[in-house]
Design a protein around this motif. Structure first.
Motif, PDB file in Angstrom:
ATOM      1  N   TYR A  60       1.004  -1.284  -0.181  1.00 31.01           N
ATOM      2  CA  TYR A  60      -0.237   0.089  -0.046  1.00 31.01           C
ATOM      3  C   TYR A  60       0.852   1.229  -0.038  1.00 31.01           C
ATOM      4  O   TYR A  60       2.058   1.115   0.614  1.00 31.01           O
ATOM      5  CB  TYR A  60      -1.105  -0.269   1.153  1.00 31.01           C
ATOM      6  N   SER A  61       0.344   2.257  -0.435  1.00 29.13           N
ATOM      7  CA  SER A  61       1.363   3.500  -0.584  1.00 29.13           C
ATOM      8  C   SER A  61       1.199   4.474   0.206  1.00 29.13           C
ATOM      9  O   SER A  61       2.087   5.129   0.496  1.00 29.13           O
ATOM     10  CB  SER A  61       0.890   3.982  -2.115  1.00 29.13           C
ATOM     11  N   ASN A  62       0.028   4.585   0.989  1.00 27.97           N
ATOM     12  CA  ASN A  62      -0.050   5.562   1.918  1.00 27.97           C
ATOM     13  C   ASN A  62       0.399   5.243   3.465  1.00 27.97           C
ATOM     14  O   ASN A  62      -0.325   4.195   4.109  1.00 27.97           O
ATOM     15  CB  ASN A  62      -1.563   6.114   2.026  1.00 27.97           C
ATOM     16  N   SER A  63       1.281   5.776   3.989  1.00 30.04           N
ATOM     17  CA  SER A  63       1.937   5.505   5.140  1.00 30.04           C
ATOM     18  C   SER A  63       1.080   5.632   6.276  1.00 30.04           C
ATOM     19  O   SER A  63       1.073   5.197   7.396  1.00 30.04           O
ATOM     20  CB  SER A  63       3.313   5.974   5.495  1.00 30.04           C
ATOM     21  N   ALA A  64      -0.003   6.534   6.058  1.00 29.28           N
ATOM     22  CA  ALA A  64      -1.027   6.836   7.103  1.00 29.28           C
ATOM     23  C   ALA A  64      -2.093   6.156   7.318  1.00 29.28           C
ATOM     24  O   ALA A  64      -2.990   6.178   8.196  1.00 29.28           O
ATOM     25  CB  ALA A  64      -1.355   8.281   6.851  1.00 29.28           C
TER      26      ALA A  64
END
Lengths: 111, 115
Positions: free
Chosen positions: A25-29
């Protein structure tokens, strides 16, 4: 780049095999992580949530590596009934409660 | 667990006509409903978010005048595909969020075919 990327598949395996699905997944949040199962022309159904410590539910084991932004699902002793599309799903980034789905990996378990 | 009932489960319509899809929360109040679309062999893509009593929020690239969303009550959200075209043929599915980030309750989905 897609927000959630999965192995393209399809995976064709014999009964009893062990099969692994990978996802990034790209969004670390992102806050929550799941594996869903979708049968043809049906709604997705929650298979299991994925926790940082790793978790197991019978023949299914899920792992999360936040540092690498990587999620995995392992199915042991696969059954014919496991044939489906497996969706990697994340939730919770930027305050958005809608789920973000990977494109799914099709699994076909053969007798 | 919570149940979301979606109707119809499938529909075939002629080009140019409109189709309404309903999602009802049967045993809980859904202040928010997410509408997704899934083309063959592709991922579920969020189209819009409906909120009871306010305007829906549409994702980039989704035409709000074509996909009309109404969330008039805490138990009903509707999606109307107006002036349907064959390229609108897809699997449409609604989902209500559960507590926090951990749950989602899906309708059964609607398979729309425009001929």
């Amino acid at each position: 780049r897609k927000e959630v990327e999965q192995d393209p598949g399809p995976f064709n395996v014999p009964e009893g095999a062990t099969v692994a699905f990978n996802c990034t997944y790209s969004n670390s949040a992102s806050q929550s992580f799941f594996w869903y199962r979708q049968d043809c022309r049906k709604e997705p159904k929650l298979l299991m949530s994925v926790y940082s410590s790793g978790n197991e539910d019978g023949r299914f084991t899920a792992q999360l590596n936040r540092a690498s932004q990587y999620i995995s699902l392992l199915i042991r002793d696969s059954k014919l009934s496991d044939s489906a599309t497996y969706l990697c799903v994340v939730n919770g980034h930027t305050g958005r409660r809608a789920l973000t789905f990977g494109s799914g990996t099709r699994l076909q378990v053969q007798p | 667990g919570a149940v979301v009932s979606q109707h119809p489960s499938w529909v075939i319509c002629k080009s140019g006509t409109s189709v309404k899809i309903e999602c009802r929360s049967l045993d809980f109040q859904a202040t928010t409903m997410f509408w997704y679309r899934q083309f063959p062999k592709q991922s579920l893509m969020l189209m819009a978010t409906s909120n009871e009593g306010s305007k829906a929020t549409y994702e980039q690239g989704v035409e709000k005048d074509k996909f009309l969303i109404n969330h008039a009550s805490l138990t009903l959200s509707t999606l109307t595909v107006t002036s349907a075209h064959p390229e609108d043929s897809s699997f449409y599915i609604c989902s209500a969020p559960g507590a926090g980030w951990t749950e989602a309750f899906f309708g059964q989905g609607t398979r729309l075919t425009v001929v």
